[in-house]
Write an enzyme that holds these catalytic residues in place. Structure first.
Site, PDB file in Angstrom:
ATOM      1  N   ASP A  99       0.872  -1.084   0.087  1.00 33.64           N
ATOM      2  CA  ASP A  99      -0.006  -0.105   0.055  1.00 33.64           C
ATOM      3  C   ASP A  99       0.937   1.315   0.010  1.00 33.64           C
ATOM      4  O   ASP A  99       1.886   1.387   0.747  1.00 33.64           O
ATOM      5  CB  ASP A  99      -1.008  -0.124   1.296  1.00 33.64           C
ATOM      6  N   ASP A 201      -3.100   4.515  -2.264  1.00 34.45           N
ATOM      7  CA  ASP A 201      -4.216   5.218  -1.599  1.00 34.45           C
ATOM      8  C   ASP A 201      -4.600   6.591  -2.212  1.00 34.45           C
ATOM      9  O   ASP A 201      -3.951   7.470  -2.535  1.00 34.45           O
ATOM     10  CB  ASP A 201      -3.631   5.630  -0.175  1.00 34.45           C
TER      11      ASP A 201
END
Ligand code: NOJ
Ligand code: MG
Length: 530
Positions: A99, A201
């Site tokens: 991520d 993100d």
């Protein structure tokens, strides 16, 4: 098509690291825990794992507030633990996607500490600082996604800074080339270690309006909606200049062989597909959340699939997502019976599926007692039902006190039925949800029609969906009953013999004739000619 790439033929499995496997008894999942469970993922049939943030963080937003992009938070282990996990994953043929949280840092990141230290600090412009409005208030009406103004007053330097999420998550200024360079080096740090890709993100947030214009009011806003819905996010995100930034990110990814970029994007379809980028120079996979956002209605889903297929740019590879750590669990949304149909849909559509840990054992919304709430959004806007903890509870591995997840006290509770709803028990049951997922994943890998074949929607009525997947000699029909009543469905083409490949009921009882199939309530089937 030519031989599909790993991220096209593969299935992504999302791990929420706090909740997958604890190895040291602190009640929080960690990297050694993930490593220990890779064999399970291999057995299940996943091809890649995406791990939510594991970087040093004050955990104001459970890791999405990063204080150091090139290290591991001690709660998850060390860089050595990471390398060991990565090596084991690669040994098993599993790809690892990290991520990447570029829109904002933690307010404890050294960059922000410097930026906030004085107006003249060289890193001042790394974040978004603005003077107050003439009345002394916030510079404009932009809201935080977690409620309240998106602007935080900083007394010592007499300016506001912008935060699209918590005030502990100041937004970086991606118009500043030095920020971009620093963040691209972060990508290189992990790519160099062997990471196979990134889930980025809130990628559509990176660039904001350069004039900081007020967002327009949302005519559909109702007083019990979360704060963020009061205005339409017109100027605060999805700005055209963001695509040049993503193209740069993509260039960094392309410095390494065989890597990939997923973008987290919540936008309407026609905006979403622009994130493939001009000449496909953007994200490989702009996350497609339509299955999450749509009502569980066959006609609507039918239309949505067609519109999505039609909207994809030439060569753009589709993808589908059924759940993630920000959304209500699928089994909660549509019920346990339909969750099986949803699994079959997810794993038979054309394009890369992402499945969320725990959905394969049918985890539902786990109630969280008030004194155990973690999610800052729930704390900021209580009572609206925005809390995400119920979808983030620990994985349930066996019928033991700690569910095989921990020897300590889990950071969030297990489901009430964890002694039956766990991997060890459900593995033994050939009719379980877990067995269904495994069968579907196996089929998806072994049948060319499913891995990379063409997709064609067929006409169906009422609460049913019917489509065809096709590659060379391999031809399959998928028929799904999204309703609670039995449904007789006409099969396409001239009457011919059909064979059951798989039913969501995991039995052989489906009645199939040359021109029709009798679907039982909540049943999905895969058929092949023969
Ligand atoms: C999206 C993430 O998925 C979510 O969990 C997080 O709170 C926000 N971005 C802010 O990083
Ligand atoms: Mg631990």
């Amino acid at each position: 098509m030519s031989e599909p790439l790993w991220w096209q033929s593969g299935v992504v499995y999302q791990i929420y690291p706090r909740s997958f496997q604890d190895s040291d008894g602190d009640g929080i999942g960690d990297l050694a825990g993930i490593r220990a469970r890779l064999d399970y993922l291999h057995w299940l049939g996943a091809d890649a794992i995406w791990i939510s943030p594991i970087y040093p963080s004050p955990m104001a937003d459970t890791g999405y507030d990063v204080a150091d992009y090139c290290a591991i938070d001690p709660v998850f282990g060390s860089l050595d633990d990471f390398d060991a996990m990565l090596a084991r994953a690669h040994d098993l043929g599993l790809r690892v996607i990290l991520d990447f949280v570029p829109n904002h840092t933690s307010d404890q990141h050294p960059w922000f500490r410097e930026s906030r230290s004085s107006r003249h600090n060289p890193k001042r412009d790394w974040y978004i600082w603005r003077d107050p409005a003439p009345d002394g208030g916030a510079p404009n009406n932009w809201r935080s996604n977690f409620g309240g103004s998106g602007w935080q007053w900083d007394e010592p330097t007499g300016q506001y800074y912008y935060h699209a999420f918590l005030k502990e998550q100041p937004d970086l200024n991606w118009r500043n080339p030095a920020v971009r360079a620093a963040m691209y080096d972060v990508l290189r740090f992990w790519l160099g270690r062997g990471v196979d890709g990134f889930r980025v993100d809130v990628i559509w947030h990176l660039i904001k309006d350069d004039e900081f214009r007020d967002n327009p009011a949302n005519p559909d806003y109702r007083p019990d909606d979360p704060d963020i819905r009061e205005f339409l996010q017109v100027w605060s995100c999805d700005r055209p200049e963001v695509h040049a930034v993503i193209a740069e990110m993509r260039e960094v990814i392309d410095e390494y062989a065989d890597r990939m970029l997923i973008g987290e994007i919540y936008l309407p379809l026609e905006r979403l597909v622009t994130y493939y980028g001009e000449n496909l120079a953007g994200a490989h996979l702009p996350f497609n959340f339509q299955l999450i956002e749509s009502d569980w209605n066959a006609r609507r889903i039918h239309r949505m699939i067609r519109e999505y297929e039609a909207a994809l740019p030439a060569g753009g590879w589709p993808n589908w997502v059924l759940g993630n750590h920000d959304q209500p669990r699928i089994a909660r949304r549509i019920g346990a019976d339909q969750a099986r149909v949803a699994a079959m849909l997810l794993l038979t559509l054309r394009g890369t599926p992402t499945l969320y840990y725990g959905d394969e054992i049918g985890l539902e919304r786990v109630p969280i007692p008030p004194d155990r709430v973690h999610d800052p959004w729930e704390k900021n806007e209580p009572g609206l039902g925005v809390g995400r903890d119920p979808s983030r509870t620990p994985m349930q591995w066996e019928a033991a006190d700690g569910a095989g997840f921990t020897t300590g006290r889990p950071w969030l509770p297990f489901s009430g039925d964890h002694r039956e709803r766990n991997v060890a028990v459900m593995r033994q049951d050939p009719g379980s949800m877990l067995s269904l997922y495994r069968r579907l994943l196996d089929l998806r890998r072994s049948r060319a029609a499913l891995t990379a074949g063409s997709y064609r929607t067929l006409e169906a009525e009422g609460h049913t969906l019917l489509f065809e997947r096709h590659d060379g000699d391999d031809e399959l029909i998928v028929a799904l009953n999204l309703g609670r009543e039995p449904h007789r469905l006409a099969l396409p083409g001239e009457p011919r013999p059909w064979k059951l490949v798989l039913s969501t009921h995991l039995d052989e009882a489906t009645r199939i004739e040359r021109h029709q199939v009798d679907l039982r309530p909540n049943e999905g089937v895969i058929l092949q000619p023969g």
